[in-house]
Design an enzyme around this catalytic site. Structure first.
Site, PDB file in Angstrom:
ATOM      1  N   ASP A   1      28.647  26.360  48.324  1.00  0.00           N
ATOM      2  CA  ASP A   1      29.810  27.017  48.927  1.00  0.00           C
ATOM      3  C   ASP A   1      29.683  27.219  50.443  1.00  0.00           C
ATOM      4  OD1 ASP A   1      32.193  28.315  49.237  1.00  0.00           O
ATOM      5  OD2 ASP A   1      31.741  30.036  47.974  1.00  0.00           O
TER       6      ASP A   1
ATOM      7  N   HIS B   1      34.139  29.995  41.285  1.00  0.00           N
ATOM      8  CA  HIS B   1      33.838  31.430  41.213  1.00  0.00           C
ATOM      9  C   HIS B   1      34.186  32.000  39.829  1.00  0.00           C
ATOM     10  CE1 HIS B   1      32.908  31.240  45.423  1.00  0.00           C
ATOM     11  NE2 HIS B   1      34.167  31.011  45.768  1.00  0.00           N
TER      12      HIS B   1
HETATM   13 ZN    ZN Z   1      34.609  28.006  48.493  1.00  0.00          ZN
END
Ligand code: ZN
Length: 453
Positions: free
Chosen positions: A319, A268
């Site tokens: 993800d 991220h």
């Molecule tokens: Zn993750």
């Protein structure tokens, strides 16, 4: 095995009439300007296949179940609530069935390998399975079945927040102290002997919320080789909590307190100051971007323009697996920058094709993050390859140097004709060779799981 491609990408250059040979999963010969031989597998466009550097396979089963607004409740936490309800019912058989579907979908989308950031370790309530690595073994089995290249990343998850709050409820399935984590890691490492030679193992301290600074230091001391992945700066609340507890923002703190280098992948890294962005870019670590999930969860926008100006390495992960689409990951990142800056063609250093910059950068960065000798078509690299249909309407009429812009902005996964993971030719004619069995088992697992919710 020989493959003949009308157009092939080598580094940043396009070559025509390329023939490549693969032995033991690696590229053993490359010729150009050659006509196809009768036994060659013929394709239109051949590219290095990307690594999907960040996945939690089980979350795929929640897709479409968390898009309802509940009055008075903050949206990210409603998603987490459902995840914990899922965890009350998820069995090893469900786990393996979901993982196999996800890996198959990744390969059909053009990803040859995956970094599985694996944090569900124990039974409901937190009791370990008789075999400590039971659920990791299920991930291995799903990777073996589908043929995807796996970098397994067992996760150290010890606390419920930066103040070292105890884990509760569904989180108990994640819980390990450092000693038990090391035993789990050793069990996973010994499981490698049943896997193809390209399978890798790394470590994943979950986040600065779920590990303490002391445990993080000891974890790194105990595991000095292989990839290191960590979630970082995904949500503003996390930035505020870490700043309050540790006196620095998450990326700032990590860069100051760990030897962050090319082994590392920071997942991220959404909320960074300009100084953090430049420092991360210079560290040689990979920023693990998950644009579809970050959009779905409302995380925020990565500081991509500053990052690429400073030569930062990056790759893509799916993800939460709410949608598995390589083309959509690429364009969602670029479009997030355009919407923020009200300009076009932003994710490219200096000048040139955005699609080619994003694709080739993610191929290199993804391979680096997974510790795979891949990311580029060259002698000796793993044969992680993807082929595209040049006659597909999304790509038809494009010159080779425009093809990756077509892929990035106009195409969906249906332009993928073939995918090889370390030479394993598992997607042919756009479909995984085990699709029917994998989907049937997934349906039966989900029927069982949903009935229990
Ligand atoms: Zn993750």
């Amino acid at each position: 095995m020989q493959i003949h491609a009308k157009h092939m990408l080598m580094g940043q250059n396009w070559v025509t009439d390329a023939r490549i040979s693969c032995d033991d999963g690696r590229i053993s010969a490359i010729e150009t300007g050659q006509p196809p031989a009768a036994t060659d597998h013929r394709v239109d466009v051949l590219l290095p296949a990307l690594a999907n550097l960040h996945s939690h396979t089980f979350q795929r089963a929640m897709a479409g179940m968390t898009e309802v607004r509940v009055a008075g409740k903050e949206s990210f936490w409603t998603w987490r609530d459902l995840m914990y309800r899922f965890l009350d019912h998820l069995t090893p058989d469900h786990y393996e069935a979901i993982a196999a579907l996800v890996f198959m979908e990744m390969q059909e989308a053009g990803f040859a390998s995956v970094g599985e950031f694996h944090y569900v370790h124990h039974q409901q309530g937190g009791t370990p399975y008789a075999q400590l690595s039971e659920l990791s073994d299920r991930v291995f089995a799903a990777a073996h079945e589908t043929g995807i290249g796996l970098t397994h990343l067992p996760v150290l998850y010890s606390y419920g927040g930066v103040n070292q709050e105890p884990l509760v409820g569904g989180q108990l399935r994640f819980s390990n102290d450092l000693a038990r984590f090391q035993r789990l890691h050793e069990a996973c490492t010994s499981g490698l002997r049943h896997m193809p030679a390209d399978t890798q193992i790394g470590v994943a301290p979950h986040s600065l919320r779920a590990t303490s600074p002391q445990d993080l230091a000891q974890l790194l001391q105990a595991n000095q080789t292989g990839p290191v992945h960590i979630h970082i700066s995904e949500q503003m609340q996390e930035v505020a909590d870490v700043q309050a507890k540790l006196g620095a923002r998450p990326v700032e703190w990590l860069l100051a307190n760990a030897d962050v280098d090319a082994r590392w992948c920071l997942i991220h890294a959404t909320h960074m100051t300009e100084a953090e962005t430049v420092a991360l870019a210079k560290s040689r670590a990979v920023a693990g971007l998950c644009p579809i999930t970050e959009s779905n969860l409302g995380d925020g926008i990565f500081n991509g323009t500053t990052y690429v100006e400073n030569g930062g390495a990056f790759g893509f992960g799916s993800d939460s697996n709410v949608r598995i689409s390589l083309t959509e990951e690429l364009r969602t990142l670029e479009y997030s920058q355009r919407l923020r800056d009200q300009q076009r063609t932003l994710m490219v250093a200096c000048a040139g094709s955005v699609g080619q910059f994003l694709f080739t950068g993610a191929a290199r960065g993804g391979a680096q993050a997974l510790g795979r000798a891949a990311g580029e078509i060259k002698l000796g690299n793993l044969a992680d390859l993807v082929a595209l249909d040049h006659s597909h309407p999304a790509l038809f009429g494009l010159r080779p140097d425009q093809l990756l812009d077509g892929l990035c902005f106009a195409a969906g996964s249906d332009v993928v004709t073939d995918c090889w993971s370390a030479g394993r030719h598992v997607v042919r004619g756009g479909r995984h060779i085990k699709r029917e069995a994998v989907v049937a088992r997934y349906r039966s697992a989900i029927t069982d799981l949903v009935s229990a919710l």
